[in-house]
Design a protein around this motif. Sequence first.
Motif, short mmCIF file in Angstrom:
data_model
loop_
_atom_site.label_atom_id
_atom_site.label_comp_id
_atom_site.label_asym_id
_atom_site.label_seq_id
_atom_site.Cartn_x
_atom_site.Cartn_y
_atom_site.Cartn_z
N GLU A 250 0.66 -1.29 -0.08
CA GLU A 250 -0.12 0.04 0.09
C GLU A 250 0.81 1.17 -0.10
OE1 GLU A 250 -4.01 0.30 2.14
OE2 GLU A 250 -2.62 -0.91 3.47
N LEU A 253 4.95 3.07 -4.59
CA LEU A 253 4.37 4.16 -5.50
C LEU A 253 3.64 3.81 -6.61
CD1 LEU A 253 4.91 7.37 -5.58
CD2 LEU A 253 7.00 7.02 -6.65
N GLY A 254 4.00 2.59 -7.03
CA GLY A 254 3.15 1.80 -8.40
C GLY A 254 3.73 2.73 -9.61
N HIS A 255 2.69 2.94 -10.63
CA HIS A 255 2.94 3.70 -11.60
C HIS A 255 2.87 5.14 -11.46
CE1 HIS A 255 -1.44 3.35 -11.79
NE2 HIS A 255 -1.21 4.52 -12.64
N TYR A 256 2.72 5.94 -10.33
CA TYR A 256 2.72 7.06 -10.16
C TYR A 256 4.01 7.79 -9.91
CZ TYR A 256 -2.28 6.19 -9.50
OH TYR A 256 -3.74 6.18 -9.58
N THR A 257 3.89 9.14 -10.40
CA THR A 257 5.25 9.96 -10.32
C THR A 257 5.45 10.47 -8.90
OG1 THR A 257 3.85 11.62 -11.04
CG2 THR A 257 5.53 10.68 -12.68
N HIS A 258 4.52 10.51 -8.01
CA HIS A 258 4.68 10.95 -6.82
C HIS A 258 3.74 10.51 -5.82
CE1 HIS A 258 6.27 14.58 -9.13
NE2 HIS A 258 7.12 14.53 -8.17
N TYR A 259 3.98 10.18 -4.76
CA TYR A 259 2.77 9.82 -3.65
C TYR A 259 1.80 10.71 -3.61
CZ TYR A 259 5.83 6.25 -1.73
OH TYR A 259 6.54 5.07 -1.78
N LYS A 262 -0.70 9.63 -6.15
CA LYS A 262 -0.98 8.57 -6.10
C LYS A 262 -2.31 8.52 -4.88
CE LYS A 262 -0.06 4.09 -3.68
NZ LYS A 262 -1.07 4.24 -2.66
N GLU A 263 -1.99 9.21 -3.82
CA GLU A 263 -2.89 9.44 -2.81
C GLU A 263 -4.30 10.15 -3.15
OE1 GLU A 263 0.02 10.71 0.09
OE2 GLU A 263 0.96 8.79 0.09
N ASP A 266 -6.05 7.60 -4.80
CA ASP A 266 -6.58 6.41 -4.07
C ASP A 266 -7.82 7.24 -3.29
OD1 ASP A 266 -4.18 5.28 -4.12
OD2 ASP A 266 -3.40 5.66 -2.15
N ASP A 604 6.48 15.74 -2.95
CA ASP A 604 6.27 14.91 -1.87
C ASP A 604 7.24 15.25 -0.75
OD1 ASP A 604 4.61 13.29 -3.01
OD2 ASP A 604 5.91 11.65 -4.10
#
Length: 616
Positions: A250, A253-259, A262-263, A266, A604
């Motif tokens: 969880e 970062l997966g495929h995102y450039t920034h948390y 991503k958040e 989410d 971030d």
Amino acid sequence: MCGIVGYLGGGNATGILLEGLQRLEYRGYDSAGLATSHRGSLQVAKRVGRVKKLAGAVSGQTSRAKLGICHTRWATHGGVTEENAHPHLSCDGKIALVHNGVIENYLPIKKFLQSAGFTFSSQTDTEILSNLIAYHYRKEPEGGETSRLFESVRKSLRQVEGTYGIAVICADCPSEIIGARNGSPLILGVGRNEILLASDVAGLVSRTAKVVYLKDGEIVHVREGDFSISTLDAEAIRPVIDEVDWDVSESALGHYTHYMLKEIFDQPEALENAMRGRFARDGSTAKFGGLNVTPQELRQIDRIMFCGCGTAWHACLSLEFLIEKYARIPVEVEYASEFRYRNAPLDKNTLFMVVSQSGETIDTLAALRESKRKGYTSLAITNVVGSTIARESDGGIYQHAGPEIGVASTKAFTSQLLLGAMLALYLGRLRDMSFNDGVEFVEGLKTAPEKAGAILRHCNQIKDIALKYARKNDFLFLGRLSMFPIALEGALKLKEISYIHAEGYPAAEMKHGPIALVSADCPTLCFATEKDTLSKVISNMQEVKARNGEVIAVRSDSCRLPEGLADDEIVIPDAHGAIMPLLAAIPMQLLSYYIAVERGCDVDKPRNLAKSVTVE
Ligand code: M6R
């Protein structure tokens, strides 16, 4: 605010420490350092900057150390330099210590130590503690009943005033770490053949899910495969081992450039999680398992006091609107940092609640403690299970939003707003809200994830608007009623990650001062989401336009604006009034994010900030 990791076990201490430290970097990122112990000597590395730099510095070295401590810093005393970075060694090089917190009486202790021949090489308060431990260590008899290192740490801590979460090692003690906490968090991780210490669960959860939350005033003596906890008065404590439910993936970062991005994305899931299992069977109200206050008791309250800091304080303001509107209970909101010192008069039937994503913010914790000391029922809305605020409150609501790593709070904020709406519903149904209104409310809440998703699908349109305004240096955010907290939050998001000056105001207040800022260089973002006040908001926009100001409107689908009034429009879906604030917050997050990226900012890890503020 500063991250600490300590390790003792069969693994490669350097690699394990750096991995944990990387996960704690959101707590502070001015500088980082590491000390490991091998064959009677300490190896220390420090770098100004990120953990990555520290990892690069030690990457060529083959370390066989099984024991070590490390730290990522958010500067309090002394500038951002290698000398001031942790770990701090005693002047004889024997003791290494990492510290999160502030030693308030460091000056008299430093003078005393200097008179005893100790020397200092940093401007930090922390260095006095490593030297004080070294001072006691020299005096401690060898072969005593307890370890020399443990006793010298214990004696030192009895002398210091202030806050600390610490981890200490000694060159002479190849299989011992001492940890202690007072006001700054410290968690013990109990793994297979290894024991860890960390400022929060993120720093150790990849090694073990078994944790012991240390309490203020406790000290832990970690030895190979074993540990014991006691108070500073040497009273033994029976440890309670908790199992944390934290999915390491969880926080990837997966495929995102920034948390942050991503958040933001989410959020539909975080909103879903906030509601899961929390509606009554009859579909007319919410239910909360952990409030620990009966409906009868809740009917007795005649005021609620909310406290929080930063974005959480904005959430409190939004909760004020929601609860006063739907539950008709008077609400007051205070900055936790003010409340803790203000001795505010509270009515005997006041319910006290704090809101905190991390559950570790020192001012919010202090406000909670003060309310508890005064005997008020004190609840918390928090995201981090097992955090200090969660453990010390009488009850509360977990957000279940998943780990929030980006310093700018996003999904935690909207989830707090949704839970606030659910609380308003619950309290409303205990009072005057009808069954039918309750059912309509529940149905409205349930649409939040899908509507949030719809806004996110238009992120490219918001990105285009962001690029158009990215070079402006001032912004105004105006919102009426429930949109006022969102205006404040929009301004905070923008300034904290893009360093643009931004101010949020109730729209009508513009005329009383902020209108002086309006010019072609200062765009104004206005919220037009409520039919009742639409004509007034339109007037405010016209006032801006009359002064050559550009207007960005965030409007709901059915709140149409006169043709050509707004320079740009962001349209969000119509929704139940209780979820409108959280929906309107999402375009603010995206706008700030894309502006900050366009300006080349470190989204971030914005300058000068840290994710959880555990020092005053
Ligand atoms: O963890 P908390 O919710 O208690 O944190 C409170 C504030 O420090 C936090 O919201 C801060 O304002 C964020 N940087 C906002 O994005």
